[in-house]
Design a protein around this motif. Structure first.
Motif, PDB file in Angstrom:
ATOM      1  N   LEU A 114      63.526  57.413  42.086  1.00 31.66           N
ATOM      2  CA  LEU A 114      64.315  56.835  43.172  1.00 31.66           C
ATOM      3  C   LEU A 114      65.499  57.737  43.519  1.00 31.66           C
ATOM      4  CD1 LEU A 114      64.395  53.065  42.158  1.00 31.66           C
ATOM      5  CD2 LEU A 114      63.172  54.078  44.077  1.00 31.66           C
ATOM      6  N   LEU A 115      66.153  58.261  42.504  1.00 34.04           N
ATOM      7  CA  LEU A 115      67.347  59.077  42.706  1.00 34.04           C
ATOM      8  C   LEU A 115      67.033  60.378  43.437  1.00 34.04           C
ATOM      9  CD1 LEU A 115      70.341  58.860  42.068  1.00 34.04           C
ATOM     10  CD2 LEU A 115      69.927  60.129  39.974  1.00 34.04           C
ATOM     11  N   THR A 116      65.872  60.942  43.189  1.00 35.02           N
ATOM     12  CA  THR A 116      65.517  62.205  43.850  1.00 35.02           C
ATOM     13  C   THR A 116      64.636  61.976  45.074  1.00 35.02           C
ATOM     14  OG1 THR A 116      63.589  62.494  42.409  1.00 35.02           O
ATOM     15  CG2 THR A 116      65.658  63.529  41.715  1.00 35.02           C
ATOM     16  N   GLY A 117      64.185  60.740  45.302  1.00 39.41           N
ATOM     17  CA  GLY A 117      63.296  60.452  46.418  1.00 39.41           C
ATOM     18  C   GLY A 117      63.970  59.680  47.526  1.00 39.41           C
ATOM     19  N   ILE A 118      64.127  58.364  47.347  1.00 38.15           N
ATOM     20  CA  ILE A 118      64.582  57.490  48.421  1.00 38.15           C
ATOM     21  C   ILE A 118      66.100  57.475  48.584  1.00 38.15           C
ATOM     22  CG2 ILE A 118      64.696  55.383  47.044  1.00 38.15           C
ATOM     23  CD1 ILE A 118      63.260  55.557  50.573  1.00 38.15           C
ATOM     24  N   VAL A 119      66.860  57.649  47.535  1.00 34.35           N
ATOM     25  CA  VAL A 119      68.324  57.533  47.628  1.00 34.35           C
ATOM     26  C   VAL A 119      68.934  58.544  48.597  1.00 34.35           C
ATOM     27  CG1 VAL A 119      70.483  57.694  46.314  1.00 34.35           C
ATOM     28  CG2 VAL A 119      68.584  56.372  45.408  1.00 34.35           C
ATOM     29  N   PRO A 120      68.566  59.824  48.554  1.00 32.18           N
ATOM     30  CA  PRO A 120      69.133  60.743  49.565  1.00 32.18           C
ATOM     31  C   PRO A 120      68.782  60.336  51.001  1.00 32.18           C
ATOM     32  CG  PRO A 120      68.130  61.985  47.782  1.00 32.18           C
ATOM     33  CD  PRO A 120      67.758  60.541  47.569  1.00 32.18           C
ATOM     34  N   THR A 121      67.580  59.828  51.215  1.00 33.14           N
ATOM     35  CA  THR A 121      67.192  59.357  52.544  1.00 33.14           C
ATOM     36  C   THR A 121      68.062  58.187  52.972  1.00 33.14           C
ATOM     37  OG1 THR A 121      64.915  60.032  52.107  1.00 33.14           O
ATOM     38  CG2 THR A 121      65.256  58.494  53.931  1.00 33.14           C
ATOM     39  N   LEU A 122      68.308  57.263  52.057  1.00 30.16           N
ATOM     40  CA  LEU A 122      69.160  56.115  52.360  1.00 30.16           C
ATOM     41  C   LEU A 122      70.572  56.551  52.740  1.00 30.16           C
ATOM     42  CD1 LEU A 122      68.152  53.654  49.495  1.00 30.16           C
ATOM     43  CD2 LEU A 122      67.386  53.642  51.856  1.00 30.16           C
ATOM     44  N   VAL A 123      71.117  57.491  52.006  1.00 31.43           N
ATOM     45  CA  VAL A 123      72.471  57.968  52.281  1.00 31.43           C
ATOM     46  C   VAL A 123      72.543  58.626  53.658  1.00 31.43           C
ATOM     47  CG1 VAL A 123      74.238  59.620  51.548  1.00 31.43           C
ATOM     48  CG2 VAL A 123      73.099  58.192  49.854  1.00 31.43           C
ATOM     49  N   VAL A 124      71.560  59.436  53.994  1.00 25.54           N
ATOM     50  CA  VAL A 124      71.553  60.112  55.296  1.00 25.54           C
ATOM     51  C   VAL A 124      71.382  59.097  56.433  1.00 25.54           C
ATOM     52  CG1 VAL A 124      70.286  61.747  56.748  1.00 25.54           C
ATOM     53  CG2 VAL A 124      70.782  62.320  54.371  1.00 25.54           C
ATOM     54  N   LEU A 125      70.487  58.123  56.282  1.00 22.22           N
ATOM     55  CA  LEU A 125      70.304  57.101  57.316  1.00 22.22           C
ATOM     56  C   LEU A 125      71.569  56.283  57.530  1.00 22.22           C
ATOM     57  CD1 LEU A 125      66.719  55.749  56.596  1.00 22.22           C
ATOM     58  CD2 LEU A 125      67.522  56.657  58.764  1.00 22.22           C
ATOM     59  N   LEU A 126      72.208  55.892  56.458  1.00 23.30           N
ATOM     60  CA  LEU A 126      73.440  55.120  56.556  1.00 23.30           C
ATOM     61  C   LEU A 126      74.552  55.931  57.206  1.00 23.30           C
ATOM     62  CD1 LEU A 126      74.215  52.283  55.849  1.00 23.30           C
ATOM     63  CD2 LEU A 126      74.938  53.053  53.608  1.00 23.30           C
ATOM     64  N   THR A 127      74.670  57.186  56.831  1.00 20.64           N
ATOM     65  CA  THR A 127      75.676  58.066  57.432  1.00 20.64           C
ATOM     66  C   THR A 127      75.421  58.230  58.922  1.00 20.64           C
ATOM     67  OG1 THR A 127      75.890  59.247  55.331  1.00 20.64           O
ATOM     68  CG2 THR A 127      76.739  60.353  57.295  1.00 20.64           C
ATOM     69  N   PHE A 128      74.171  58.416  59.303  1.00 25.36           N
ATOM     70  CA  PHE A 128      73.811  58.545  60.714  1.00 25.36           C
ATOM     71  C   PHE A 128      74.203  57.292  61.501  1.00 25.36           C
ATOM     72  CE2 PHE A 128      70.723  57.614  64.088  1.00 25.36           C
ATOM     73  CZ  PHE A 128      70.978  58.686  64.940  1.00 25.36           C
ATOM     74  N   THR A 129      73.901  56.115  60.940  1.00 24.39           N
ATOM     75  CA  THR A 129      74.214  54.866  61.621  1.00 24.39           C
ATOM     76  C   THR A 129      75.717  54.715  61.847  1.00 24.39           C
ATOM     77  OG1 THR A 129      72.271  53.820  60.640  1.00 24.39           O
ATOM     78  CG2 THR A 129      73.960  52.358  61.518  1.00 24.39           C
ATOM     79  N   TYR A 130      76.507  54.965  60.818  1.00 24.91           N
ATOM     80  CA  TYR A 130      77.960  54.843  60.964  1.00 24.91           C
ATOM     81  C   TYR A 130      78.529  55.902  61.906  1.00 24.91           C
ATOM     82  CZ  TYR A 130      78.002  51.302  57.353  1.00 24.91           C
ATOM     83  OH  TYR A 130      77.785  50.159  56.634  1.00 24.91           O
ATOM     84  N   ALA A 131      77.968  57.091  61.890  1.00 27.32           N
ATOM     85  CA  ALA A 131      78.411  58.142  62.814  1.00 27.32           C
ATOM     86  C   ALA A 131      78.086  57.746  64.253  1.00 27.32           C
ATOM     87  CB  ALA A 131      77.753  59.474  62.469  1.00 27.32           C
ATOM     88  N   LEU A 132      76.925  57.173  64.474  1.00 28.67           N
ATOM     89  CA  LEU A 132      76.531  56.728  65.804  1.00 28.67           C
ATOM     90  C   LEU A 132      77.500  55.664  66.335  1.00 28.67           C
ATOM     91  CD1 LEU A 132      74.298  57.155  67.923  1.00 28.67           C
ATOM     92  CD2 LEU A 132      73.063  55.269  66.854  1.00 28.67           C
ATOM     93  N   ILE A 133      77.882  54.735  65.489  1.00 32.11           N
ATOM     94  CA  ILE A 133      78.857  53.707  65.891  1.00 32.11           C
ATOM     95  C   ILE A 133      80.187  54.358  66.262  1.00 32.11           C
ATOM     96  CG2 ILE A 133      80.231  51.737  65.083  1.00 32.11           C
ATOM     97  CD1 ILE A 133      77.802  50.961  63.358  1.00 32.11           C
ATOM     98  N   LYS A 134      80.612  55.331  65.486  1.00 33.81           N
ATOM     99  CA  LYS A 134      81.880  56.023  65.777  1.00 33.81           C
ATOM    100  C   LYS A 134      81.805  56.781  67.093  1.00 33.81           C
ATOM    101  CE  LYS A 134      84.559  54.990  62.375  1.00 33.81           C
ATOM    102  NZ  LYS A 134      85.766  54.226  62.594  1.00 33.81           N
ATOM    103  N   PHE A 135      80.679  57.455  67.354  1.00 36.04           N
ATOM    104  CA  PHE A 135      80.514  58.201  68.600  1.00 36.04           C
ATOM    105  C   PHE A 135      80.506  57.274  69.814  1.00 36.04           C
ATOM    106  CE2 PHE A 135      78.216  61.640  66.036  1.00 36.04           C
ATOM    107  CZ  PHE A 135      79.361  62.420  65.950  1.00 36.04           C
ATOM    108  N   ILE A 136      79.778  56.173  69.705  1.00 36.42           N
ATOM    109  CA  ILE A 136      79.688  55.220  70.810  1.00 36.42           C
ATOM    110  C   ILE A 136      81.018  54.484  70.981  1.00 36.42           C
ATOM    111  CG2 ILE A 136      78.563  53.097  71.603  1.00 36.42           C
ATOM    112  CD1 ILE A 136      76.018  54.086  70.161  1.00 36.42           C
ATOM    113  N   GLY A 137      81.636  54.136  69.881  1.00 37.45           N
ATOM    114  CA  GLY A 137      82.883  53.383  69.906  1.00 37.45           C
ATOM    115  C   GLY A 137      82.639  51.939  69.508  1.00 37.45           C
TER     116      GLY A 137
END
Length: 171
Positions: free
Chosen positions: A25-48
């Protein structure tokens, strides 16, 4: 004394298997989860945040959007359990239906967006593992889960709204 040796090997073997699963899990899905979550929060910040809030208020006015787009946005933007806070945008009489709609989508969203409801990830991964072993694609399963989930949450939202109206009239 053979049973003691057997118990010792299998007891520690259970923890070794758990450690291997954790590393997968640590080398497979966890990095994907972190990147998806970061993308979502960045998108909210960009949109406002104000624009996102305005869009959500708009979706709460129409039943079709209230029980499809609004729950999808709440789960993707806030994840479980914070997604329930989008209920503040709907009228009091619509809150049970919104909650029912949202809850019914918590499992189907996991297939495409695993960060949205990490608690359900193990259920989906178990199903996906069985399909992979049988030679089927998990991508097709993920899309079907998502689409059927949208239909189910719409039906449940509309039905629960009608039941709530009926019960409120009786009181």
């Amino acid at each position: 004394m053979d049973w003691i040796e057997w118990f010792g090997e299998h007891f520690i073997g259970m923890f070794n298997a758990g450690g291997e699963q954790f590393m997968n899990l640590l080398t497979g899905i966890v990095p994907t989860l972190v990147v998806l979550l970061t993308f979502t929060y960045a998108l909210i910040k960009f949109i406002g945040e104000e624009r996102v809030t305005k869009a959500i208020r708009f979706t709460s006015k129409y039943a079709l959007l209230r029980y499809t787009l609004m729950p999808i946005l709440s789960i993707l933007l806030l994840t479980n359990p914070m997604a329930y806070t989008f209920g503040r945008f709907v009228e009091e009489r619509q809150k049970p239906a919104f909650f029912d709609s949202l809850v019914s989508f918590l499992h189907p969203v996991t297939a495409l967006f695993p960060y949205a409801n990490a608690g359900e990830l193990f259920v989906y991964l178990g199903i996906a593992n069985g399909l992979t072993q049988a030679g089927y694609s998990t991508s097709e399963l993920a899309v079907r889960f998502f689409l059927v989930g949208i239909l189910v949450m719409l039906i449940r939202g509309l039905l629960t709204e009608q039941i709530t109206k009926y019960l409120m009239k009786r009181m």
